[in-house]
Design a protein around this motif. Structure first.
Motif, PDB file in Angstrom:
ATOM      1  N   PRO A 159       0.839  -1.205   0.000  1.00  8.29           N
ATOM      2  CA  PRO A 159       0.000   0.000   0.000  1.00  8.29           C
ATOM      3  C   PRO A 159       0.869   1.249   0.000  1.00  8.29           C
ATOM      4  N   MET A 160       0.409   2.273  -0.677  1.00  2.00           N
ATOM      5  CA  MET A 160       1.171   3.520  -0.728  1.00  2.00           C
ATOM      6  C   MET A 160       0.239   4.713  -0.854  1.00  2.00           C
ATOM      7  N   VAL A 161       0.759   5.849  -0.492  1.00  3.91           N
ATOM      8  CA  VAL A 161      -0.001   7.094  -0.592  1.00  3.91           C
ATOM      9  C   VAL A 161       0.059   7.578  -2.039  1.00  3.91           C
ATOM     10  N   VAL A 162      -1.100   7.693  -2.662  1.00  8.27           N
ATOM     11  CA  VAL A 162      -1.139   8.162  -4.049  1.00  8.27           C
ATOM     12  C   VAL A 162      -1.570   9.626  -4.138  1.00  8.27           C
ATOM     13  N   SER A 163      -2.082  10.161  -3.026  1.00  6.08           N
ATOM     14  CA  SER A 163      -2.427  11.584  -2.982  1.00  6.08           C
ATOM     15  C   SER A 163      -2.359  12.058  -1.539  1.00  6.08           C
ATOM     16  N   GLY A 164      -1.549  13.069  -1.317  1.00  3.59           N
ATOM     17  CA  GLY A 164      -1.422  13.633   0.015  1.00  3.59           C
ATOM     18  C   GLY A 164      -1.811  15.102   0.001  1.00  3.59           C
ATOM     19  N   TYR A 165      -0.867  15.952   0.364  1.00  7.63           N
ATOM     20  CA  TYR A 165      -1.133  17.390   0.388  1.00  7.63           C
ATOM     21  C   TYR A 165      -1.341  17.931  -1.028  1.00  7.63           C
ATOM     22  N   ARG A 166      -2.299  18.832  -1.154  1.00  8.12           N
ATOM     23  CA  ARG A 166      -2.576  19.485  -2.439  1.00  8.12           C
ATOM     24  C   ARG A 166      -2.560  20.998  -2.265  1.00  8.12           C
ATOM     25  N   THR A 167      -2.013  21.668  -3.243  1.00 11.99           N
ATOM     26  CA  THR A 167      -2.050  23.119  -3.256  1.00 11.99           C
ATOM     27  C   THR A 167      -3.426  23.571  -3.741  1.00 11.99           C
ATOM     28  N   GLN A 168      -3.710  24.850  -3.567  1.00 10.23           N
ATOM     29  CA  GLN A 168      -4.969  25.409  -4.068  1.00 10.23           C
ATOM     30  C   GLN A 168      -5.065  25.216  -5.577  1.00 10.23           C
ATOM     31  N   LYS A 169      -3.950  25.403  -6.265  1.00  9.61           N
ATOM     32  CA  LYS A 169      -3.933  25.259  -7.722  1.00  9.61           C
ATOM     33  C   LYS A 169      -4.256  23.828  -8.135  1.00  9.61           C
ATOM     34  N   LYS A 170      -3.660  22.861  -7.448  1.00 11.30           N
ATOM     35  CA  LYS A 170      -3.908  21.458  -7.762  1.00 11.30           C
ATOM     36  C   LYS A 170      -5.358  21.089  -7.510  1.00 11.30           C
ATOM     37  N   GLN A 171      -5.897  21.543  -6.393  1.00 12.07           N
ATOM     38  CA  GLN A 171      -7.287  21.238  -6.067  1.00 12.07           C
ATOM     39  C   GLN A 171      -8.227  21.860  -7.085  1.00 12.07           C
ATOM     40  N   GLN A 172      -7.916  23.061  -7.524  1.00 16.18           N
ATOM     41  CA  GLN A 172      -8.734  23.730  -8.535  1.00 16.18           C
ATOM     42  C   GLN A 172      -8.712  22.950  -9.846  1.00 16.18           C
ATOM     43  N   GLN A 173      -7.556  22.457 -10.215  1.00 15.34           N
ATOM     44  CA  GLN A 173      -7.428  21.690 -11.453  1.00 15.34           C
ATOM     45  C   GLN A 173      -8.257  20.410 -11.402  1.00 15.34           C
ATOM     46  N   LEU A 174      -8.178  19.697 -10.284  1.00 23.16           N
ATOM     47  CA  LEU A 174      -8.944  18.463 -10.133  1.00 23.16           C
ATOM     48  C   LEU A 174     -10.443  18.728 -10.186  1.00 23.16           C
ATOM     49  N   TYR A 175     -10.848  19.801  -9.535  1.00 24.17           N
ATOM     50  CA  TYR A 175     -12.278  20.157  -9.519  1.00 24.17           C
ATOM     51  C   TYR A 175     -12.753  20.550 -10.911  1.00 24.17           C
TER      52      TYR A 175
END
Length: 265
Positions: free
Chosen positions: A138-154
């Protein structure tokens, strides 16, 4: 026989009887004026109708603040006051990340980053998960996100729903069930991780054991009406061993746990 007063004496008596007491009246008027002035300055300011209530020492969690509030000050703004409550910071569709919140980050295997305070328990949990003999650790595939990254995903999620024929508003509402609106995502505080493994059995193990390391299964399917997020078996949030254990034993999500905790105070 009494002496008969002369004419001059009679005139002096008449003048005494006709003289008006102007000096006495002036004195009375002056005293009244001073009293009125003093009452205007100091009078009635301590009466119950005019005094302000400033005592707020007996308020409960649901009490309204008594006294004057500065309307220019922000309301409903979350703050993390000390190191005792950082792990219970509530971030969801109704509660934004506190202004100027900046976690201290550390990198985990795989390149993702998390708040340095959850690094050790996270590594312990992933190490313990190896006992499942998964083909892939098992591994972490998503941890901390910047505002820019979160905006892109949304934005990408909204665009995907738009391609399916939904209107902009419909696409946004659908997207919110899977990707938090930027500024309202736990990933942006560094306390949440998405974990991946080779088989689905990993998630059963995490649901039954993550609390031992201070993590909770953050978005169960039966809590969607409370969390506002559809079931995400891969998403885990650090809250500390004590809180995680209580939530696990009582079957509570973070919102329910915090509401219950507040009601007890």
């Amino acid at each position: 026989m009494l002496p008969v007063p002369n004419e001059g004496h009679r005139r002096r008596q008449k003048q005494r009887r006709r003289r008006f007491p102007w000096g006495s009246i002036a004195t009375v008027i002056l005293v009244v004026a001073v009293c009125v002035y003093a009452f205007t300055l100091f009078g009635d300011k301590e009466s119950p109708e005019n005094s302000q209530v400033n005592d707020t020492t007996t308020q409960g969690p649901d009490d309204v603040q008594v006294g004057l509030l500065d309307e220019s000050s922000p309301q409903n703004t979350q703050t993390v006051n000390d190191d005792t409550d950082w792990n219970l910071l509530l971030v969801n569709y109704e509660n934004a990340i506190p202004e100027n919140y900046e976690p201290k980050l550390v990198e985990v295997p795989g390149g993702e980053k998390v708040d340095e305070r959850i690094y050790d328990p996270l590594m312990e949990m992933l190490e313990a998960a190896k006992e499942g003999n998964w083909d892939q650790l098992p591994m972490v595939v998503s941890g901390y996100r910047t505002q820019k990254k979160q905006q892109q995903l949304y934005d990408d999620k909204v665009a995907g729903y738009r391609k399916e024929g939904n209107s902009q508003s419909e696409a946004e509402e659908l997207a919110k069930q899977w990707v938090s609106v930027p500024g309202y995502s736990e990933h942006q505080i560094g306390l949440a991780v998405d974990i991946n493994g080779a088989t689905y059995d990993l998630y059963f193990w995490l649901q039954e054991n993550s609390y031992k390391y201070g993590f909770i299964f953050r978005y169960p399917g039966d809590k969607t009406d409370i969390t506002g997020v559809a079931e995400e078996v891969w998403h885990y949030r650090y809250v500390g061993v004590e809180a995680a254990t209580e939530m696990y034993e009582k079957g509570l999500c973070l919102e329910e746990y915090l509401a219950e905790r507040q009601a007890e105070q």
